[in-house]
Design a protein around this motif. Structure first.
Motif, PDB file in Angstrom:
ATOM      1  N   VAL A 106       0.999  -1.095   0.014  1.00 23.96           N
ATOM      2  CA  VAL A 106      -0.185   0.331   0.174  1.00 23.96           C
ATOM      3  C   VAL A 106       0.820   1.144  -0.305  1.00 23.96           C
ATOM      4  N   ASP A 107       0.231   2.691  -0.245  1.00 26.61           N
ATOM      5  CA  ASP A 107       1.206   3.561  -0.331  1.00 26.61           C
ATOM      6  C   ASP A 107       0.879   4.418   0.565  1.00 26.61           C
ATOM      7  N   ILE A 108      -0.384   3.909   1.833  1.00 22.80           N
ATOM      8  CA  ILE A 108      -0.282   4.923   3.243  1.00 22.80           C
ATOM      9  C   ILE A 108      -0.557   4.144   4.538  1.00 22.80           C
ATOM     10  N   VAL A 109      -0.169   3.635   5.168  1.00 21.99           N
ATOM     11  CA  VAL A 109      -0.420   2.934   6.543  1.00 21.99           C
ATOM     12  C   VAL A 109      -0.630   3.895   7.896  1.00 21.99           C
ATOM     13  N   MET A 110      -2.176   3.645   8.258  1.00 22.48           N
ATOM     14  CA  MET A 110      -2.742   4.678   9.211  1.00 22.48           C
ATOM     15  C   MET A 110      -2.339   3.986  10.981  1.00 22.48           C
ATOM     16  N   ILE A 111      -1.964   4.191  11.836  1.00 23.80           N
ATOM     17  CA  ILE A 111      -1.874   3.571  13.248  1.00 23.80           C
ATOM     18  C   ILE A 111      -2.277   4.169  14.338  1.00 23.80           C
ATOM     19  N   THR A 112      -3.267   4.623  13.995  1.00 24.32           N
ATOM     20  CA  THR A 112      -3.639   5.246  15.534  1.00 24.32           C
ATOM     21  C   THR A 112      -4.638   5.120  16.309  1.00 24.32           C
ATOM     22  N   VAL A 138       3.905   5.928   6.712  1.00 29.69           N
ATOM     23  CA  VAL A 138       3.218   5.647   7.611  1.00 29.69           C
ATOM     24  C   VAL A 138       2.573   6.772   8.664  1.00 29.69           C
ATOM     25  N   LEU A 139       1.666   7.024   9.078  1.00 33.74           N
ATOM     26  CA  LEU A 139       1.214   8.090  10.192  1.00 33.74           C
ATOM     27  C   LEU A 139       1.166   7.353  11.821  1.00 33.74           C
ATOM     28  N   ILE A 140       1.111   7.682  12.960  1.00 36.28           N
ATOM     29  CA  ILE A 140       1.245   7.030  14.095  1.00 36.28           C
ATOM     30  C   ILE A 140       0.669   8.183  14.384  1.00 36.28           C
ATOM     31  N   SER A 141      -0.326   8.243  15.784  1.00 34.60           N
ATOM     32  CA  SER A 141      -0.843   9.161  16.162  1.00 34.60           C
ATOM     33  C   SER A 141      -0.959   8.208  17.670  1.00 34.60           C
ATOM     34  N   GLU A 142      -0.833   8.905  18.738  1.00 33.85           N
ATOM     35  CA  GLU A 142      -0.692   8.108  19.957  1.00 33.85           C
ATOM     36  C   GLU A 142      -1.785   9.421  20.995  1.00 33.85           C
ATOM     37  N   PHE A 143      -2.033   9.070  22.490  1.00 41.18           N
ATOM     38  CA  PHE A 143      -2.087   9.807  23.280  1.00 41.18           C
ATOM     39  C   PHE A 143      -0.865  10.179  24.300  1.00 41.18           C
ATOM     40  N   ASP A 144      -0.838  11.691  24.954  1.00 35.88           N
ATOM     41  CA  ASP A 144       0.525  11.753  25.058  1.00 35.88           C
ATOM     42  C   ASP A 144       0.555  11.119  26.677  1.00 35.88           C
ATOM     43  N   PRO A 145       1.700  10.328  26.849  1.00 39.14           N
ATOM     44  CA  PRO A 145       1.879  10.275  28.418  1.00 39.14           C
ATOM     45  C   PRO A 145       2.328  11.533  28.882  1.00 39.14           C
ATOM     46  N   SER A 146       2.435  12.411  28.807  1.00 35.74           N
ATOM     47  CA  SER A 146       3.039  13.373  29.309  1.00 35.74           C
ATOM     48  C   SER A 146       1.925  14.356  29.134  1.00 35.74           C
ATOM     49  N   SER A 147       1.035  14.213  28.800  1.00 33.49           N
ATOM     50  CA  SER A 147      -0.229  15.558  28.844  1.00 33.49           C
ATOM     51  C   SER A 147      -1.102  15.276  30.230  1.00 33.49           C
ATOM     52  N   GLU A 148      -2.014  15.954  30.238  1.00 31.70           N
ATOM     53  CA  GLU A 148      -3.081  16.260  30.987  1.00 31.70           C
ATOM     54  C   GLU A 148      -3.668  14.523  32.197  1.00 31.70           C
ATOM     55  N   GLY A 149      -3.738  13.509  31.071  1.00 31.95           N
ATOM     56  CA  GLY A 149      -4.986  13.222  31.214  1.00 31.95           C
ATOM     57  C   GLY A 149      -6.737  13.456  31.252  1.00 31.95           C
ATOM     58  N   HIS A 150      -7.203  14.046  31.133  1.00 26.73           N
ATOM     59  CA  HIS A 150      -8.377  14.905  30.926  1.00 26.73           C
ATOM     60  C   HIS A 150      -9.890  13.839  30.058  1.00 26.73           C
ATOM     61  N   ILE A 151      -8.454  13.181  29.148  1.00 26.79           N
ATOM     62  CA  ILE A 151      -9.162  11.872  27.639  1.00 26.79           C
ATOM     63  C   ILE A 151      -8.096  11.092  27.790  1.00 26.79           C
ATOM     64  N   GLN A 181      -0.554  17.651  18.820  1.00 22.43           N
ATOM     65  CA  GLN A 181      -1.999  17.913  18.416  1.00 22.43           C
ATOM     66  C   GLN A 181      -2.814  18.031  19.867  1.00 22.43           C
ATOM     67  N   GLU A 182      -4.038  18.882  18.777  1.00 18.38           N
ATOM     68  CA  GLU A 182      -5.092  18.823  19.548  1.00 18.38           C
ATOM     69  C   GLU A 182      -6.047  16.979  20.698  1.00 18.38           C
ATOM     70  N   HIS A 183      -6.661  17.329  21.867  1.00 13.72           N
ATOM     71  CA  HIS A 183      -7.226  16.190  22.064  1.00 13.72           C
ATOM     72  C   HIS A 183      -5.895  15.461  22.912  1.00 13.72           C
ATOM     73  N   GLU A 184      -4.907  15.838  23.240  1.00 10.92           N
ATOM     74  CA  GLU A 184      -3.798  14.723  23.862  1.00 10.92           C
ATOM     75  C   GLU A 184      -3.031  14.445  23.286  1.00 10.92           C
ATOM     76  N   HIS A 185      -2.590  14.562  21.865  1.00 13.83           N
ATOM     77  CA  HIS A 185      -2.014  13.948  21.088  1.00 13.83           C
ATOM     78  C   HIS A 185      -0.998  14.192  20.625  1.00 13.83           C
ATOM     79  N   TYR A 186       0.027  13.334  20.235  1.00 15.22           N
ATOM     80  CA  TYR A 186       0.825  13.533  19.390  1.00 15.22           C
ATOM     81  C   TYR A 186       1.265  12.887  18.246  1.00 15.22           C
ATOM     82  N   TYR A 187       2.177  13.282  17.177  1.00 18.21           N
ATOM     83  CA  TYR A 187       2.081  12.153  15.855  1.00 18.21           C
ATOM     84  C   TYR A 187       3.583  12.179  15.446  1.00 18.21           C
ATOM     85  N   LEU A 188       4.205  11.013  14.703  1.00 17.41           N
ATOM     86  CA  LEU A 188       4.985  10.727  13.972  1.00 17.41           C
ATOM     87  C   LEU A 188       5.342  10.343  12.524  1.00 17.41           C
TER      88      LEU A 188
END
Ligand SMILES: C[S@@+](CC[C@H](N)C(=O)[O-])C[C@H]1O[C@@H](n2cnc3c(N)ncnc32)[C@H](O)[C@@H]1O
Length: 194
Positions: A106-112, A138-151, A181-188
């Protein structure tokens, strides 16, 4: 509420509600990977498929989406939400940590929001390497462990960007961009280099 990697503590309607809550992320992901008509996309861990349907709209009928999840129930919700305009979605019920069946290069892999659910994130990354074209994104996006933890998942159940960077560099992926990113996310954003 105790966190379970398989999401058995919530239920798919709740997972869908949470996807809708952070829907704004998907537009940035689409831009980052250069998703456009005709592209082939492997969406790892689609869940109920709120984001998958957006990808299907972008790639159009000349493109293809492999919507992969280990849960048949989640994929059934995606199929129910799919109308004839999205005949470009192929569902694949499989474990992303095992060799993947029936997915072409494939051209693109999304791992969110998948890797914090995986028993072995490195096995997921190793697997997708086999299914992506040279110079694919490849786009990886995850909740950031160094954010507030509100969601999102509890901070101790998240996976850090540094941890993922170590894993992807073990495979021949190049990190081309990263950010918050917003919603406590980061991406690679990665490219398959060799
Ligand atoms: C939190 S949902 C994320 C859905 C979507 N990717 C998103 O960004 O919202 C996690 C999904 O990953 C799936 N999943 C977790 N581990 C998996 C694995 N090893 N193989 C396939 N699917 C997996 C779960 O069944 C669930 O549907």
């Amino acid at each position: 509420m105790e966190f379970h990697k398989d999401l058995s503590h919530v239920g798919w309607e709740e997972v869908k509600r949470r996807q809708l809550q952070r829907e704004s992320l998907v537009y940035e992901w689409i831009k980052l990977v250069g998703m456009k008509p005709g592209k082939s996309v492997l969406d790892i861990g689609t869940g109920p498929g709120v984001f998958t349907l957006k990808y299907a709209q972008v790639v159009g009928n000349e493109g293809i989406i492999y919507a992969l999840d280990q849960s048949k129930e989640a994929l059934d919700l995606l199929v129910d939400a799919t109308d004839t305009k999205h005949s470009n979605i192929h569902t694949v019920c499989a474990d992303a940590e095992m060799p993947l069946p029936s997915v072409e290069g494939v051209d693109i892999v999304m791992i969110t929001d998948i890797l914090h659910h995986a028993h072995s994130p490195v096995r997921v990354i190793r697997n997708i390497y086999q299914h992506i074209k040279l110079h694919g994104s490849v786009l990886i996006s995850e909740f950031d462990p160094s954010s507030e933890g509100h969601i999102g998942p509890p901070l101790q159940n998240r996976i850090s960007k540094e941890e993922i960077k170590k894993l992807v560099q073990m495979e021949a992926f190049q990190i081309v961009k990263e950010g918050k990113q917003e919603h406590e996310h980061y991406y690679l954003l990665l490219k398959k280099d060799a």
